[in-house]
Design a protein around this motif. Structure first.
Motif, PDB file in Angstrom:
ATOM      1  N   CYS A 106    -109.901 -11.817  14.163  1.00  0.00           N
ATOM      2  CA  CYS A 106    -108.722 -11.129  15.133  1.00  0.00           C
ATOM      3  C   CYS A 106    -108.523  -9.466  15.373  1.00  0.00           C
ATOM      4  CB  CYS A 106    -107.100 -11.012  15.141  1.00  0.00           C
ATOM      5  SG  CYS A 106    -107.080 -12.985  14.960  1.00  0.00           S
ATOM      6  N   HIS A 107    -108.218  -8.998  13.541  1.00  0.00           N
ATOM      7  CA  HIS A 107    -108.294  -7.002  14.150  1.00  0.00           C
ATOM      8  C   HIS A 107    -109.423  -6.909  12.855  1.00  0.00           C
ATOM      9  CE1 HIS A 107    -104.404  -8.403  15.710  1.00  0.00           C
ATOM     10  NE2 HIS A 107    -104.638  -7.713  16.454  1.00  0.00           N
ATOM     11  N   GLY A 108    -110.089  -7.399  12.201  1.00  0.00           N
ATOM     12  CA  GLY A 108    -110.869  -6.423  11.304  1.00  0.00           C
ATOM     13  C   GLY A 108    -111.271  -6.398   9.506  1.00  0.00           C
ATOM     14  N   SER A 109    -109.559  -6.909   9.930  1.00  0.00           N
ATOM     15  CA  SER A 109    -109.290  -7.085   7.969  1.00  0.00           C
ATOM     16  C   SER A 109    -109.946  -7.705   7.130  1.00  0.00           C
ATOM     17  CB  SER A 109    -107.615  -7.956   8.088  1.00  0.00           C
ATOM     18  OG  SER A 109    -107.197  -7.313   8.619  1.00  0.00           O
ATOM     19  N   ARG A 110    -110.203  -7.335   6.083  1.00  0.00           N
ATOM     20  CA  ARG A 110    -111.572  -7.799   5.399  1.00  0.00           C
ATOM     21  C   ARG A 110    -110.627  -8.080   3.927  1.00  0.00           C
ATOM     22  NH1 ARG A 110    -116.401  -9.176   7.385  1.00  0.00           N
ATOM     23  NH2 ARG A 110    -117.306  -8.473   5.014  1.00  0.00           N
ATOM     24  N   PHE A 111    -111.099  -8.788   3.090  1.00  0.00           N
ATOM     25  CA  PHE A 111    -110.250  -9.718   1.869  1.00  0.00           C
ATOM     26  C   PHE A 111    -111.416  -9.605   0.644  1.00  0.00           C
ATOM     27  CE2 PHE A 111    -107.418 -10.482   5.389  1.00  0.00           C
ATOM     28  CZ  PHE A 111    -106.064  -9.659   4.582  1.00  0.00           C
ATOM     29  N   ASP A 112    -110.774  -9.463  -0.302  1.00  0.00           N
ATOM     30  CA  ASP A 112    -112.197 -10.287  -1.837  1.00  0.00           C
ATOM     31  C   ASP A 112    -111.647 -11.036  -1.860  1.00  0.00           C
ATOM     32  OD1 ASP A 112    -112.742 -10.233  -4.230  1.00  0.00           O
ATOM     33  OD2 ASP A 112    -112.521  -8.340  -4.601  1.00  0.00           O
ATOM     34  N   VAL A 113    -112.677 -11.938  -1.640  1.00  0.00           N
ATOM     35  CA  VAL A 113    -112.139 -13.576  -2.196  1.00  0.00           C
ATOM     36  C   VAL A 113    -111.635 -14.231  -3.633  1.00  0.00           C
ATOM     37  CG1 VAL A 113    -113.009 -14.334  -0.007  1.00  0.00           C
ATOM     38  CG2 VAL A 113    -114.226 -14.633  -1.777  1.00  0.00           C
ATOM     39  N   THR A 114    -112.103 -13.357  -4.723  1.00  0.00           N
ATOM     40  CA  THR A 114    -112.018 -13.514  -6.137  1.00  0.00           C
ATOM     41  C   THR A 114    -111.180 -12.863  -6.300  1.00  0.00           C
ATOM     42  OG1 THR A 114    -113.198 -11.507  -6.697  1.00  0.00           O
ATOM     43  CG2 THR A 114    -114.406 -13.861  -6.690  1.00  0.00           C
ATOM     44  N   THR A 115    -110.074 -11.881  -5.196  1.00  0.00           N
ATOM     45  CA  THR A 115    -108.811 -11.438  -5.836  1.00  0.00           C
ATOM     46  C   THR A 115    -107.888 -11.521  -5.087  1.00  0.00           C
ATOM     47  OG1 THR A 115    -109.213  -9.156  -4.819  1.00  0.00           O
ATOM     48  CG2 THR A 115    -109.954  -9.891  -7.432  1.00  0.00           C
ATOM     49  N   GLY A 116    -108.026 -11.930  -4.217  1.00  0.00           N
ATOM     50  CA  GLY A 116    -106.979 -11.736  -2.942  1.00  0.00           C
ATOM     51  C   GLY A 116    -106.385 -10.563  -2.009  1.00  0.00           C
ATOM     52  N   LYS A 117    -107.113  -8.809  -2.657  1.00  0.00           N
ATOM     53  CA  LYS A 117    -107.026  -7.550  -1.961  1.00  0.00           C
ATOM     54  C   LYS A 117    -107.615  -8.079  -0.253  1.00  0.00           C
ATOM     55  CE  LYS A 117    -106.957  -4.688  -5.450  1.00  0.00           C
ATOM     56  NZ  LYS A 117    -107.410  -3.922  -6.946  1.00  0.00           N
ATOM     57  N   VAL A 118    -106.792  -6.406  -0.441  1.00  0.00           N
ATOM     58  CA  VAL A 118    -107.374  -6.133   1.421  1.00  0.00           C
ATOM     59  C   VAL A 118    -107.896  -5.069   0.492  1.00  0.00           C
ATOM     60  CG1 VAL A 118    -106.924  -4.707   2.992  1.00  0.00           C
ATOM     61  CG2 VAL A 118    -104.869  -6.380   2.091  1.00  0.00           C
ATOM     62  N   LEU A 119    -109.422  -5.613   1.471  1.00  0.00           N
ATOM     63  CA  LEU A 119    -110.050  -4.445   0.899  1.00  0.00           C
ATOM     64  C   LEU A 119    -110.787  -3.627   2.768  1.00  0.00           C
ATOM     65  CD1 LEU A 119    -113.268  -6.312  -0.301  1.00  0.00           C
ATOM     66  CD2 LEU A 119    -111.930  -5.217  -1.306  1.00  0.00           C
ATOM     67  N   ARG A 120    -110.147  -4.267   3.560  1.00  0.00           N
ATOM     68  CA  ARG A 120    -110.117  -3.467   4.743  1.00  0.00           C
ATOM     69  C   ARG A 120    -108.834  -4.249   5.589  1.00  0.00           C
ATOM     70  NH1 ARG A 120    -115.505  -3.339   8.247  1.00  0.00           N
ATOM     71  NH2 ARG A 120    -113.940  -5.087   9.213  1.00  0.00           N
ATOM     72  N   GLY A 121    -108.014  -2.744   6.981  1.00  0.00           N
ATOM     73  CA  GLY A 121    -106.711  -3.236   6.614  1.00  0.00           C
ATOM     74  C   GLY A 121    -107.001  -3.428   8.296  1.00  0.00           C
ATOM     75  N   PRO A 122    -106.629  -3.895   9.399  1.00  0.00           N
ATOM     76  CA  PRO A 122    -104.852  -3.342   9.220  1.00  0.00           C
ATOM     77  C   PRO A 122    -103.883  -4.161   8.268  1.00  0.00           C
ATOM     78  CG  PRO A 122    -105.360  -4.848  11.546  1.00  0.00           C
ATOM     79  CD  PRO A 122    -106.625  -4.341  10.036  1.00  0.00           C
ATOM     80  N   ALA A 123    -105.041  -5.464   7.579  1.00  0.00           N
ATOM     81  CA  ALA A 123    -103.510  -5.697   6.777  1.00  0.00           C
ATOM     82  C   ALA A 123    -103.482  -5.211   4.803  1.00  0.00           C
ATOM     83  CB  ALA A 123    -103.995  -7.158   6.267  1.00  0.00           C
ATOM     84  N   SER A 124    -102.029  -4.776   5.285  1.00  0.00           N
ATOM     85  CA  SER A 124    -101.617  -3.808   3.883  1.00  0.00           C
ATOM     86  C   SER A 124    -101.399  -5.226   2.624  1.00  0.00           C
ATOM     87  CB  SER A 124    -100.616  -3.085   4.232  1.00  0.00           C
ATOM     88  OG  SER A 124     -99.827  -3.663   5.106  1.00  0.00           O
ATOM     89  N   ASP A 125    -100.465  -5.892   3.125  1.00  0.00           N
ATOM     90  CA  ASP A 125    -100.808  -7.354   1.784  1.00  0.00           C
ATOM     91  C   ASP A 125    -102.089  -8.043   1.419  1.00  0.00           C
ATOM     92  OD1 ASP A 125     -97.946  -6.275   2.013  1.00  0.00           O
ATOM     93  OD2 ASP A 125     -97.343  -7.211   3.245  1.00  0.00           O
ATOM     94  N   PRO A 126    -102.031  -8.369   0.150  1.00  0.00           N
ATOM     95  CA  PRO A 126    -103.300  -9.303  -0.023  1.00  0.00           C
ATOM     96  C   PRO A 126    -102.720 -10.471   0.096  1.00  0.00           C
ATOM     97  CG  PRO A 126    -101.639  -8.428  -1.991  1.00  0.00           C
ATOM     98  CD  PRO A 126    -101.478  -7.593  -0.945  1.00  0.00           C
ATOM     99  N   LEU A 127    -103.746 -11.107  -0.069  1.00  0.00           N
ATOM    100  CA  LEU A 127    -103.900 -12.739   0.239  1.00  0.00           C
ATOM    101  C   LEU A 127    -102.861 -13.797  -0.877  1.00  0.00           C
ATOM    102  CD1 LEU A 127    -107.243 -13.578   1.458  1.00  0.00           C
ATOM    103  CD2 LEU A 127    -105.246 -13.436   3.255  1.00  0.00           C
ATOM    104  N   PRO A 128    -101.881 -14.209  -0.524  1.00  0.00           N
ATOM    105  CA  PRO A 128    -101.474 -14.845  -1.635  1.00  0.00           C
ATOM    106  C   PRO A 128    -102.394 -16.056  -2.236  1.00  0.00           C
ATOM    107  CG  PRO A 128    -100.095 -15.529   0.408  1.00  0.00           C
ATOM    108  CD  PRO A 128    -101.597 -14.907   0.734  1.00  0.00           C
ATOM    109  N   ALA A 129    -101.719 -16.311  -4.098  1.00  0.00           N
ATOM    110  CA  ALA A 129    -102.701 -17.280  -4.484  1.00  0.00           C
ATOM    111  C   ALA A 129    -101.835 -18.805  -4.256  1.00  0.00           C
ATOM    112  CB  ALA A 129    -102.130 -16.195  -5.787  1.00  0.00           C
ATOM    113  N   VAL A 130    -102.765 -19.027  -4.566  1.00  0.00           N
ATOM    114  CA  VAL A 130    -102.267 -20.506  -4.702  1.00  0.00           C
ATOM    115  C   VAL A 130    -103.581 -21.351  -6.253  1.00  0.00           C
ATOM    116  CG1 VAL A 130    -103.159 -22.979  -3.417  1.00  0.00           C
ATOM    117  CG2 VAL A 130    -102.406 -20.575  -1.946  1.00  0.00           C
TER     118      VAL A 130
END
Length: 144
Positions: free
Chosen positions: A108-132
């Motif tokens: 949708c807006h190009g945010s990128r996340f590290d799939v091993t930690t959930g951390k935001v690598l590029r915004g506009p997202a500012s919060d990490p992906l929640p762990a499950v």
């Protein structure tokens, strides 16, 4: 016709244009809220009860797999160890569409996340992906 009549008409037209602009801006903000543009309802997707994802062997060691239908991404940093995160972007609620070089992509807006930690690598997202929570049981991955 007096000079004040054209001025009053201009004022009304300016007000109508401003109102139309405000309505358009409100629609744009609505499209960017959780649930818009391919997102799910509410906040990030986290299973409320355990869900079977499939064979643990489907997630390569040192890699990750997107389980889009369950809105989850699972990585396997080392043999037998798994980490899972919501695959729903924390910016606008869209579900990640692919994993490329260890990064989950939000279409949708190009945010990128590290799939091993959930951390935001590029915004506009500012919060990490929640762990499950995730575990391998009898060769199957169970999340939640």
């Amino acid at each position: 016709m007096t000079a004040s009549q054209p001025a009053a008409r201009r004022t009304v037209l300016k007000g109508a244009a401003a109102l139309a602009g405000a309505v358009g801006a409100g629609a744009a903000l609505t499209a960017c809220s959780a649930g818009g543009e391919g997102g799910g309802a509410g906040g990030p997707a986290v299973p409320k009860e355990p869900v079977e994802l499939g064979a643990a062997a489907e997630v390569p060691v040192g890699g990750a797999k997107l389980f889009r239908e369950h809105k989850l991404v699972v990585s396997c940093p080392t043999e037998g160890q798994y980490k899972a995160f919501s695959a729903q972007c924390t910016h606008a609620g869209c579900v990640l569409d692919k994993i490329d070089k260890g990064e989950g992509n939000c279409p949708c807006h190009g945010s990128r996340f590290d799939v091993t930690t959930g951390k935001v690598l590029r915004g506009p997202a500012s919060d990490p992906l929640p762990a499950v929570p995730v575990k391998a049981e009898n060769g199957k991955l169970i999340a939640g």
